[in-house]
Design an enzyme around this catalytic site. Structure first.
Site, PDB file in Angstrom:
ATOM      1  N   GLU A 138       0.842  -1.206   0.000  1.00  0.00           N
ATOM      2  CA  GLU A 138       0.000   0.000   0.000  1.00  0.00           C
ATOM      3  C   GLU A 138       0.873   1.251   0.000  1.00  0.00           C
ATOM      4  OE1 GLU A 138      -1.999  -2.861   3.043  1.00  0.00           O
ATOM      5  OE2 GLU A 138      -0.010  -2.539   2.196  1.00  0.00           O
ATOM      6  N   CYS A 168      -0.189   1.519   7.413  1.00  0.00           N
ATOM      7  CA  CYS A 168      -0.770   1.694   6.073  1.00  0.00           C
ATOM      8  C   CYS A 168      -2.166   2.300   6.157  1.00  0.00           C
ATOM      9  CB  CYS A 168      -0.798   0.370   5.322  1.00  0.00           C
ATOM     10  SG  CYS A 168       0.838  -0.187   4.802  1.00  0.00           S
TER      11      CYS A 168
END
Length: 158
Positions: free
Chosen positions: A84, A113
């Site tokens: 991510e 994230c």
């Protein structure tokens, strides 16, 4: 007459995220992510060390394994940049706005994230596999980010 059935958009994008995950060099977990807006792929990412740096297998193994760190803890000690994170970084590097976009990711985002996805303006997360991070779940709920567990669906004509 065209008789091939087309995958649904979710199937299509998750299959691409799974393909992206195959580029991962992480010895613990291969993760892929793609950021999508208006049914267009804006960026991709997989987990691995920063560009140009040695991979864990070249350094004699995973630092987290050597330190006996359980999954889901002390992510800052990982040499890998998460999938991510790499997708967000790729977007920033090439000047692509991901505000209002969807991320398809093969694993549920970690707390770090999740915070980045919130600040990047991601409004929906579609994930395939679970990940034990209660803090990520709480912060995404508080931020009102739509989080959906991917389930493969029948083919679509849309």
């Amino acid at each position: 007459m065209h008789t091939n059935e087309r995958p649904s958009w979710d199937n299509y994008f998750m299959e691409i995220a799974e393909l992206v995950a195959k580029r991962s060099t992480c010895l613990r977990r291969s993760v892929g992510a793609i950021i999508v807006k208006n049914k267009r792929i804006l960026a991709t990412g997989y987990n691995g060390p920063p560009s140009g740096l040695a991979h864990c297998d070249e350094l004699g193994g995973c630092l987290r394994d050597k330190l006996k760190i359980p999954s889901g803890e002390r992510q800052e000690l990982s040499r890998a940049v998460h999938a991510e994170q790499n997708a967000i970084i790729q977007s920033a590097k090439f000047g692509i706005s991901i505000d209002g976009a969807i991320i398809y990711v093969t694993n549920y985002p970690c707390f770090i994230c999740a915070k980045m996805l919130i600040n990047a303006g991601i409004n929906k997360i579609v994930y395939k596999e679970g990940y034990s991070d209660k803090w990520a779940k709480e912060i995404l709920k508080e931020a009102k980010i739509e989080v959906i567990k991917y389930e493969k669906v029948s083919f679509s004509r849309a």
